[in-house]
Design a protein around this motif. Sequence first.
Motif, PDB file in Angstrom:
ATOM      1  N   LEU A   1       2.453  -1.745   0.839  1.00 12.57           N
ATOM      2  CA  LEU A   1       3.549  -1.035   0.180  1.00 12.57           C
ATOM      3  C   LEU A   1       3.512  -1.247  -1.328  1.00 12.57           C
ATOM      4  CD1 LEU A   1       6.372  -1.798   2.761  1.00 12.57           C
ATOM      5  CD2 LEU A   1       5.242   0.401   2.380  1.00 12.57           C
TER       6      LEU A   1
ATOM      7  N   LEU B   1       5.076   8.247  -3.780  1.00 11.87           N
ATOM      8  CA  LEU B   1       4.399   6.946  -3.743  1.00 11.87           C
ATOM      9  C   LEU B   1       5.359   5.818  -4.101  1.00 11.87           C
ATOM     10  CD1 LEU B   1       0.962   7.833  -5.382  1.00 11.87           C
ATOM     11  CD2 LEU B   1       1.347   7.071  -3.021  1.00 11.87           C
TER      12      LEU B   1
ATOM     13  N   CYS C   1       0.890  -1.659  -3.110  1.00  5.82           N
ATOM     14  CA  CYS C   1      -0.193  -0.819  -3.638  1.00  5.82           C
ATOM     15  C   CYS C   1       0.292   0.612  -3.902  1.00  5.82           C
ATOM     16  CB  CYS C   1      -1.367  -0.799  -2.656  1.00  5.82           C
ATOM     17  SG  CYS C   1      -2.365  -2.304  -2.676  1.00  5.82           S
ATOM     18  N   CYS C   2       1.180   1.109  -3.053  1.00 10.73           N
ATOM     19  CA  CYS C   2       1.747   2.446  -3.277  1.00 10.73           C
ATOM     20  C   CYS C   2       2.547   2.478  -4.576  1.00 10.73           C
ATOM     21  CB  CYS C   2       2.633   2.838  -2.100  1.00 10.73           C
ATOM     22  SG  CYS C   2       1.735   3.144  -0.554  1.00 10.73           S
ATOM     23  N   SER C   3       3.362   1.440  -4.807  1.00 15.49           N
ATOM     24  CA  SER C   3       4.128   1.371  -6.057  1.00 15.49           C
ATOM     25  C   SER C   3       3.209   1.319  -7.263  1.00 15.49           C
ATOM     26  CB  SER C   3       5.039   0.138  -6.050  1.00 15.49           C
ATOM     27  OG  SER C   3       6.040   0.242  -5.070  1.00 15.49           O
TER      28      SER C   3
ATOM     29  N   VAL D   1       7.755   5.227  -1.191  1.00 20.88           N
ATOM     30  CA  VAL D   1       7.101   4.469  -0.112  1.00 20.88           C
ATOM     31  C   VAL D   1       6.984   3.002  -0.499  1.00 20.88           C
ATOM     32  CG1 VAL D   1       4.946   4.164   1.169  1.00 20.88           C
ATOM     33  CG2 VAL D   1       5.848   6.469   0.776  1.00 20.88           C
ATOM     34  N   GLY D   2       6.597   2.739  -1.743  1.00 21.80           N
ATOM     35  CA  GLY D   2       6.459   1.350  -2.191  1.00 21.80           C
ATOM     36  C   GLY D   2       7.756   0.582  -2.154  1.00 21.80           C
TER      37      GLY D   2
END
Length: 411
Positions: free
Chosen positions: A302, A327, A304-306, A330-331
Amino acid sequence: MAEQEAHTEGTIATGTTERVDRSRHAALLGTPLLVVGVALAASNLRPAVTSMASVLGEVRDDLGASPAWASILTAVPTICFGLAAVAAPWLGRRLGTARAIGLALTVLTAGLILRIVDGPWVVLGGTFVAAAGIAIGNVLIPAVVKESFPHAVGRVTGIYTAALAAGGGIGAALTPPLESLLGGWRGAVGAWAALSLAALVIWSFGARHGSVDQVRPATTERRRSVLRSPLAWVVTAFFGLQACVAYVAMGWLSELFVSEGIARTDAGLMLAAVNLIGIPLSFLIPPIALNRTSQSGWIAGLACCSLAAVIGLAVAPAAAPWLWTVLLGVGMAVFPLGLGVIALRTREVAETTDLSAMAQGIGYLVGAGGPFLFGMLHAATGTWTASLTLLGAVIVAEMLLGWVAGRPRFI
């Protein structure tokens, strides 16, 4: 039956012995109505922040406030979350959890009304009062989940965080249209007091204590302070950094998009989407991740999405704003895992309350620096690059600490 026996529940710093009313401190009954009460209380823990953020430019212009004032306003909630969270365990012991959360909703309602009646300093003061109510709920609701739903922590945590995300998203999405409908930002921001008042009424019916036989057993031993646990500090630092990322997003994402030529209504919808994306993820991720031995991989993924979202915002913010929004949303679903590890890294409800107070008290104070520094760096440089670089570094640190916090062990 009032004042029956000594009851030991450690505070953050030391174990203390207090005489308590057993009937007030029986466990809340884990009924479906309590789940509804938890969800409605949670739905009020973010609109106070996102509603103001979605019209921040208009508020600042109307009040003739400076950029520094706007940075302080975005930091006030997290500062207050940290300061007021320390008092939450004491309130829970003195009043009982049900009454303490009811008090939190009352204080929140009063703050939402106060901050629309006057100028810049009253806005700051009212926001502080509202955030104090939020802080009490932030700390005590995870303890209610662990105590009243011990075999469904992941599922109820998911419901709680989904309601919290929904409240934040709705606050961001509806406030700009309400501004036009109600004749200005004061009516639009103040309207959210009606939601908190409604939640207070529902909570008063949903929060019911069980038999006094369900009171947690008294102990004559002092428990070790959570401040002496290295793992507790890791959990606290992880929680603080994820809070920093979340409140930077809630406080500044809309303004960033507007500065890049995106219409304010669309920017408000993007801010809402960041919160609303967390709703389905809150139903999906916690029941899976919190029932596994380790949560480290989920936290890292998660984060990594941020990080990808922040890189996109720094390189080409207007090229794919909805992609960066998704993104980032999601993070930010790492938040329920932050709450979940507080429960999973503790053995007893009293430890959960203490760790919750420590993680949220100290963590939110750490997180409060994020929105302030983000705004001040932007004001000083005239661009978002330095601010986004700082945010990226925070996310990397969050990922590393979250990996350690997610490993299966106890404080």
